[in-house]
Design an enzyme around this catalytic site. Structure first.
Site, PDB file in Angstrom:
ATOM      1  N   CYS A   2       1.263  -1.044  -0.190  1.00 18.43           N
ATOM      2  CA  CYS A   2      -0.052  -0.256   0.040  1.00 18.43           C
ATOM      3  C   CYS A   2       1.226   1.546  -0.109  1.00 18.43           C
ATOM      4  O   CYS A   2       1.846   1.077   1.038  1.00 18.43           O
ATOM      5  CB  CYS A   2      -1.277  -0.198   1.059  1.00 18.43           C
ATOM      6  SG  CYS A   2      -2.190  -1.403   1.005  1.00 18.43           S
ATOM      7  N   ARG A  28       4.118  -0.162  -4.584  1.00 23.23           N
ATOM      8  CA  ARG A  28       3.767  -1.377  -3.305  1.00 23.23           C
ATOM      9  C   ARG A  28       2.534  -1.668  -3.008  1.00 23.23           C
ATOM     10  O   ARG A  28       2.286  -2.224  -1.838  1.00 23.23           O
ATOM     11  CB  ARG A  28       3.982  -0.469  -2.377  1.00 23.23           C
ATOM     12  CG  ARG A  28       5.094   0.610  -1.527  1.00 23.23           C
ATOM     13  CD  ARG A  28       4.693   2.190  -1.579  1.00 23.23           C
ATOM     14  NE  ARG A  28       4.235   1.998   0.261  1.00 23.23           N
ATOM     15  CZ  ARG A  28       5.536   1.216   0.777  1.00 23.23           C
ATOM     16  NH1 ARG A  28       7.361   1.605   0.963  1.00 23.23           N
ATOM     17  NH2 ARG A  28       5.179   0.882   2.489  1.00 23.23           N
ATOM     18  N   TRP A  75      -2.985  -3.200  -1.394  1.00 20.06           N
ATOM     19  CA  TRP A  75      -2.411  -4.347  -1.928  1.00 20.06           C
ATOM     20  C   TRP A  75      -3.375  -4.932  -0.745  1.00 20.06           C
ATOM     21  O   TRP A  75      -2.620  -4.768   0.329  1.00 20.06           O
ATOM     22  CB  TRP A  75      -0.709  -4.172  -1.589  1.00 20.06           C
ATOM     23  CG  TRP A  75      -0.430  -6.216  -1.774  1.00 20.06           C
ATOM     24  CD1 TRP A  75       0.045  -6.300  -2.454  1.00 20.06           C
ATOM     25  CD2 TRP A  75      -0.345  -6.760  -0.650  1.00 20.06           C
ATOM     26  NE1 TRP A  75       0.246  -8.047  -2.170  1.00 20.06           N
ATOM     27  CE2 TRP A  75       0.349  -8.505  -0.971  1.00 20.06           C
ATOM     28  CE3 TRP A  75      -0.469  -6.872   0.873  1.00 20.06           C
ATOM     29  CZ2 TRP A  75       0.601  -9.508  -0.620  1.00 20.06           C
ATOM     30  CZ3 TRP A  75      -0.394  -7.892   1.876  1.00 20.06           C
ATOM     31  CH2 TRP A  75       0.349  -8.858   1.302  1.00 20.06           C
ATOM     32  N   ASN A 101      -1.917   2.483   5.587  1.00 16.93           N
ATOM     33  CA  ASN A 101      -1.295   1.489   5.233  1.00 16.93           C
ATOM     34  C   ASN A 101      -1.371   0.894   6.346  1.00 16.93           C
ATOM     35  O   ASN A 101      -0.043   1.052   7.593  1.00 16.93           O
ATOM     36  CB  ASN A 101       0.137   1.549   4.973  1.00 16.93           C
ATOM     37  CG  ASN A 101       1.433   0.737   4.557  1.00 16.93           C
ATOM     38  OD1 ASN A 101       2.647   1.049   4.538  1.00 16.93           O
ATOM     39  ND2 ASN A 101       1.095  -0.681   4.498  1.00 16.93           N
ATOM     40  N   GLY A 102      -1.117  -0.903   6.618  1.00 17.47           N
ATOM     41  CA  GLY A 102      -0.883  -1.791   8.206  1.00 17.47           C
ATOM     42  C   GLY A 102      -2.275  -2.034   8.462  1.00 17.47           C
ATOM     43  O   GLY A 102      -2.672  -2.427   7.501  1.00 17.47           O
ATOM     44  N   GLU A 469      17.372 -19.069  -5.743  1.00 15.29           N
ATOM     45  CA  GLU A 469      16.781 -17.449  -6.215  1.00 15.29           C
ATOM     46  C   GLU A 469      15.908 -17.604  -7.473  1.00 15.29           C
ATOM     47  O   GLU A 469      15.687 -16.890  -7.790  1.00 15.29           O
ATOM     48  CB  GLU A 469      17.775 -16.543  -5.977  1.00 15.29           C
ATOM     49  CG  GLU A 469      17.963 -15.545  -6.739  1.00 15.29           C
ATOM     50  CD  GLU A 469      16.468 -13.538  -6.204  1.00 15.29           C
ATOM     51  OE1 GLU A 469      15.970 -14.506  -5.102  1.00 15.29           O
ATOM     52  OE2 GLU A 469      16.895 -13.103  -6.611  1.00 15.29           O
ATOM     53  N   LYS A 473      12.506 -16.040  -8.366  1.00 16.65           N
ATOM     54  CA  LYS A 473      11.887 -15.100  -9.854  1.00 16.65           C
ATOM     55  C   LYS A 473      11.442 -15.502 -10.874  1.00 16.65           C
ATOM     56  O   LYS A 473      10.447 -15.334 -11.005  1.00 16.65           O
ATOM     57  CB  LYS A 473      13.175 -15.057 -10.797  1.00 16.65           C
ATOM     58  CG  LYS A 473      14.769 -14.032 -10.215  1.00 16.65           C
ATOM     59  CD  LYS A 473      14.128 -12.500  -9.938  1.00 16.65           C
ATOM     60  CE  LYS A 473      13.645 -11.977  -8.801  1.00 16.65           C
ATOM     61  NZ  LYS A 473      14.276 -12.065  -7.720  1.00 16.65           N
ATOM     62  N   GLU A 476       7.480 -16.239  -9.605  1.00 15.78           N
ATOM     63  CA  GLU A 476       6.844 -14.103  -8.668  1.00 15.78           C
ATOM     64  C   GLU A 476       6.616 -14.048 -10.938  1.00 15.78           C
ATOM     65  O   GLU A 476       5.936 -13.502 -10.413  1.00 15.78           O
ATOM     66  CB  GLU A 476       7.252 -13.592  -8.381  1.00 15.78           C
ATOM     67  CG  GLU A 476       8.927 -13.191  -8.602  1.00 15.78           C
ATOM     68  CD  GLU A 476       9.535 -12.537  -7.360  1.00 15.78           C
ATOM     69  OE1 GLU A 476       9.324 -11.972  -6.051  1.00 15.78           O
ATOM     70  OE2 GLU A 476      10.938 -11.958  -7.811  1.00 15.78           O
ATOM     71  N   HIS A 492      15.733 -37.317  -2.839  1.00 14.63           N
ATOM     72  CA  HIS A 492      14.970 -36.835  -1.711  1.00 14.63           C
ATOM     73  C   HIS A 492      14.056 -36.817  -1.886  1.00 14.63           C
ATOM     74  O   HIS A 492      12.806 -36.532  -0.585  1.00 14.63           O
ATOM     75  CB  HIS A 492      15.955 -37.265  -0.147  1.00 14.63           C
ATOM     76  CG  HIS A 492      17.358 -37.038  -0.145  1.00 14.63           C
ATOM     77  ND1 HIS A 492      17.558 -38.198   0.127  1.00 14.63           N
ATOM     78  CD2 HIS A 492      18.619 -36.210  -0.818  1.00 14.63           C
ATOM     79  CE1 HIS A 492      18.918 -38.744   0.499  1.00 14.63           C
ATOM     80  NE2 HIS A 492      19.511 -37.433  -0.420  1.00 14.63           N
ATOM     81  N   LYS A 587       6.575  -4.854  -3.562  1.00 17.91           N
ATOM     82  CA  LYS A 587       7.992  -4.879  -3.362  1.00 17.91           C
ATOM     83  C   LYS A 587       8.348  -4.386  -1.627  1.00 17.91           C
ATOM     84  O   LYS A 587       9.344  -5.003  -1.010  1.00 17.91           O
ATOM     85  CB  LYS A 587       8.379  -3.534  -4.129  1.00 17.91           C
ATOM     86  CG  LYS A 587       9.990  -3.542  -3.987  1.00 17.91           C
ATOM     87  CD  LYS A 587      10.517  -2.768  -4.881  1.00 17.91           C
ATOM     88  CE  LYS A 587      12.111  -3.217  -5.016  1.00 17.91           C
ATOM     89  NZ  LYS A 587      12.058  -4.759  -5.538  1.00 17.91           N
TER      90      LYS A 587
HETATM   91  C1  G6P Z   1       8.808  -8.679  -1.176  1.00 22.17           C
HETATM   92  C2  G6P Z   1       9.307  -8.827  -2.032  1.00 22.17           C
HETATM   93  C3  G6P Z   1      10.591  -9.607  -2.225  1.00 22.17           C
HETATM   94  C4  G6P Z   1      11.923  -9.543  -1.474  1.00 22.17           C
HETATM   95  C5  G6P Z   1      11.453  -9.405  -0.584  1.00 22.17           C
HETATM   96  C6  G6P Z   1      12.155  -9.069   0.890  1.00 22.17           C
HETATM   97  O1  G6P Z   1       8.459 -10.041  -0.845  1.00 22.17           O
HETATM   98  O2  G6P Z   1       8.144  -9.401  -3.057  1.00 22.17           O
HETATM   99  O3  G6P Z   1      10.961  -9.257  -3.957  1.00 22.17           O
HETATM  100  O4  G6P Z   1      12.700 -10.089  -1.802  1.00 22.17           O
HETATM  101  O5  G6P Z   1      10.033  -8.835   0.495  1.00 22.17           O
HETATM  102  O6  G6P Z   1      11.985  -7.601   0.878  1.00 22.17           O
HETATM  103  P1  G6P Z   1      13.458  -6.691   1.192  1.00 22.17           P
HETATM  104  O7  G6P Z   1      13.029  -5.101   0.933  1.00 22.17           O
HETATM  105  O8  G6P Z   1      13.005  -7.259   3.206  1.00 22.17           O
HETATM  106  O9  G6P Z   1      14.801  -6.992   0.996  1.00 22.17           O
END
Ligand code: G6P
Length: 592
Positions: A2, A28, A75, A101-102, A469, A473, A476, A492, A587
């Site tokens: 948000c 956001r 969000w 927001n929150g 990672e 990627k 997501e 396993h 994000k």
């Molecule tokens: C969210 C984002 C991710 C990010 C994670 C941690 O889930 O979508 O891309 O890695 O937060 O964010 P930060 O700002 O704490 O690295």
């Protein structure tokens, strides 16, 4: 998570400014959005579901008349993605508008009480209790700021909210607890926002609100109070010029721009204070125990960091998922050093664990990208990533810079900071030189597998977290199910999912892990898997070869990551998705 923005001006086109600022905070949250303006003594609210541009096309958010207003990009947490649940929310009289927001944890009990006293609710959100509670206070003859100061202590949970009222039309009142809110002053204009990025180029003074602080804005002035209602002075800081750059630089998406600028951002990662790094490295070595806490991509960088600390500094550390860290708080003491990794410095899961650790006496060191963050405030030392604003929701350049910081830190443990800086500079040139290497192969892989439902990523040693990672990627942004794991773990359990044609991506640089990793790839191939190898060494078992240059074994993660980012990006585009704004994600996650 948000984005909120408030704007007081003497300019009749304030809604256009609010709209533009909201666009910069869309990362956001982008489920729905809305703007409320006070215009000729009346409250006008326009809102709708979908991305900001779509909502604007339908409702002309940027054309609402008025000089003072608030805007929100959502969000969803409490209440589905519907128009009634979209912010701004109002009271029974339609004279107050609020954005938030929150999460208000005690909203159910507050809502029940308000309904009992005759209030009517239009949404399912937790937020809507705020305008109704303000309404009660204004009825008692209080000013908007008095109302906000009275109700805020009764709200449990985390919040940053802004309120406007037609009774005091030139004013915005805002407060925060646990969620970010900053105030910026420009030329006869005052702003409040979740993020300074929204205000880039428009302000010359920036104010960080502390927990419980209240800001009262008019076009020419910002007045601050603490949670007891006492007027306070908040020191102004200058907005950072780097953080004003936020265009796509000619690329179709921020994600691609951010991938392509990694050679430059790696150089910036190496511009660090040697003394600070050495002193933090020694603190890590001296600590009785070291716990690294992070979420998402930041956690995967921490897993690479753990490997570097062990192999270079001979120091073992534990990486704990930030949302689980609170459950280990009993083992934290003053002999613990907590290393918190967060691009935004605002991820609530990280912050809450760090707060507990700090109370238990631990030393807190953070690795952050954003300046002036809540996590930074809580830390004894902060190391910065220096990669500038990252707008794409999927972490790219911030991840690579985190790897670089861990590299510098681990070599600082053995007094080799300068050598590590040289290596990072050298690797940045290798990233630049090889950035286009696999264009055709990546296009072929995308064409062949973009309709697949599942991908498996495997690697060993320092590259296992890179497999995770890479899988993150892919899932997501392209919405293909993907799992990353240590190559030795495949047999396993997960091996039972491999069938004819299942893509298995294997990171197998020609180092000490090569033979064993290749062995695991052969096991998968024998069950019908298609092998996509990321390696500097060719092998007949590969169905596809994504080439790496030869580098030192500790630097393969940087070069392999670049290739996995590009693969995920290509897949998202081929499947018709916007990689900058993946569905359901945000994000900066400032809720639990
Ligand atoms: C969210 C984002 C991710 C990010 C994670 C941690 O889930 O979508 O891309 O890695 O937060 O964010 P930060 O700002 O704490 O690295």
């Amino acid at each position: 998570m948000c984005g909120i923005i408030g704007y007081c001006s003497k300019n009749g086109k304030a809604s256009a400014v609010i709209f533009e600022d909201l666009k910069r905070m869309e990362y956001r949250g982008y489920d729905s959005s809305g703007i409320a303006m006070i215009s000729a003594g009346k409250l006008i609210i326009r809102k709708g579901i979908g991305k900001l541009d779509e909502v604007n096309r339908r409702y002309k958010l940027d054309k609402i008349p008025g000089q003072v207003g608030i805007g929100h990009t959502r969000w969803a947490t409490h209440g589905g993605v519907t128009k009634p649940n979209t912010h701004p929310h109002t009271d029974c009289t339609g004279q107050i508008a609020v954005i938030h927001n929150g999460i208000i944890d005690n909203y159910q009990e507050l809502r029940r009480d308000l309904i009992k006293r005759g209030h009517h609710f239009a949404s399912e959100t937790d937020t809507e209790v705020i305008p109704h509670k303000i309404e009660d206070e204004l009825k008692k003859g209080h000013s908007l700021e008095e109302a906000v100061m009275t109700i805020a202590p009764r709200l449990e949970g985390s919040y940053a909210f802004l309120a406007i009222s037609t009774k005091e039309p030139g004013k915005i009142v805002g407060t925060r607890k646990g969620s970010p809110l900053i105030v910026g002053m420009g030329n006869h204009q005052a702003f409040a926002a979740s993020d300074s990025l929204a205000l880039a180029g428009q302000i010359n003074q920036l104010f960080m609100l502390g927990e419980g602080d209240v800001a009262v804005l008019t076009a020419d002035k910002a007045v601050f109070y603490d949670s007891t209602g006492r007027e306070i002075h908040i020191k102004a800081s200058k907005p950072d010029a780097v953080w004003s750059e936020n265009d796509k630089g000619g690329y179709d998406y921020f994600m691609l721009k951010e991938i392509m600028e990694q050679p430059k951002s790696l150089v910036a990662a190496a511009l660090q204070d040697k003394e600070l790094f050495t002193s933090v490295a020694l603190d890590i070595l001296r600590a009785g125990q070291v716990i690294v806490t992070a979420c998402g991509s930041s956690r995967y960088s921490a897993l690479v960091g753990r490997y570097l600390f062990s192999s270079v500094g001979k120091k073992f550390c534990e990486v704990v998922m930030a949302s689980e860290f609170q459950y280990f708080a009993d083992s934290v003491s003053k002999n613990t050093l907590v290393l918190a990794i967060s691009q935004s410095g605002e991820t609530l899961d990280v912050i809450e664990g760090v707060e507990l650790a700090r109370k238990a006496g631990a030393k807190i060191v953070s690795i952050i990208n954003r300046p002036q963050s809540s996590l930074g405030e809580l830390s004894h030392n902060v190391l910065y990533l220096n990669c500038g604003p990252e707008i794409g929701v999927a972490a790219t350049k911030s991840f690579l810079n985190q790897l670089a910081i861990f590299y510098l830190l681990s070599f600082s443990m053995v007094h080799s900071f300068d050598m590590a800086v040289d290596s990072i500079r050298k690797v940045s040139r290798q990233v630049s030189r090889t950035i286009d290497w696999n264009k055709d192969e990546l296009a072929r892989i995308t064409e062949e597998y973009y309709m697949k439902n599942d991908f498996y990523y495997i690697a060993r040693g320092i590259n296992f977290a890179i497999a995770s990672e890479g899988a993150l990627k892919l899932k997501e942004i392209s919405y293909i199910h993907a799992e990353g794991m240590p190559a030795g773990e495949l047999k396993h359990g997960t091996l039972s999912l491999i069938e004819k044609g299942t893509p298995v991506l294997v990171i197998c640089p020609g180092d000490y892990t090569y033979k064993e990793t290749l062995g695991n790839a052969i096991e998968a191939k024998s069950r019908g898997a298609k092998i996509i190898a990321v390696s500097d060494v060719d092998n007949e078992i590969y169905d596809h070869w994504i080439r790496l240059p030869k580098v030192h074994e500790l630097l393969y993660p940087i070069l392999a990551t670049l290739r996995l980012q590009l693969l995920a990006y290509n897949m998202a585009i081929k499947r018709g998705h916007n990689p900058d704004m993946p569905r359901n994600l945000a994000k900066s996650v400032t809720v639990k």
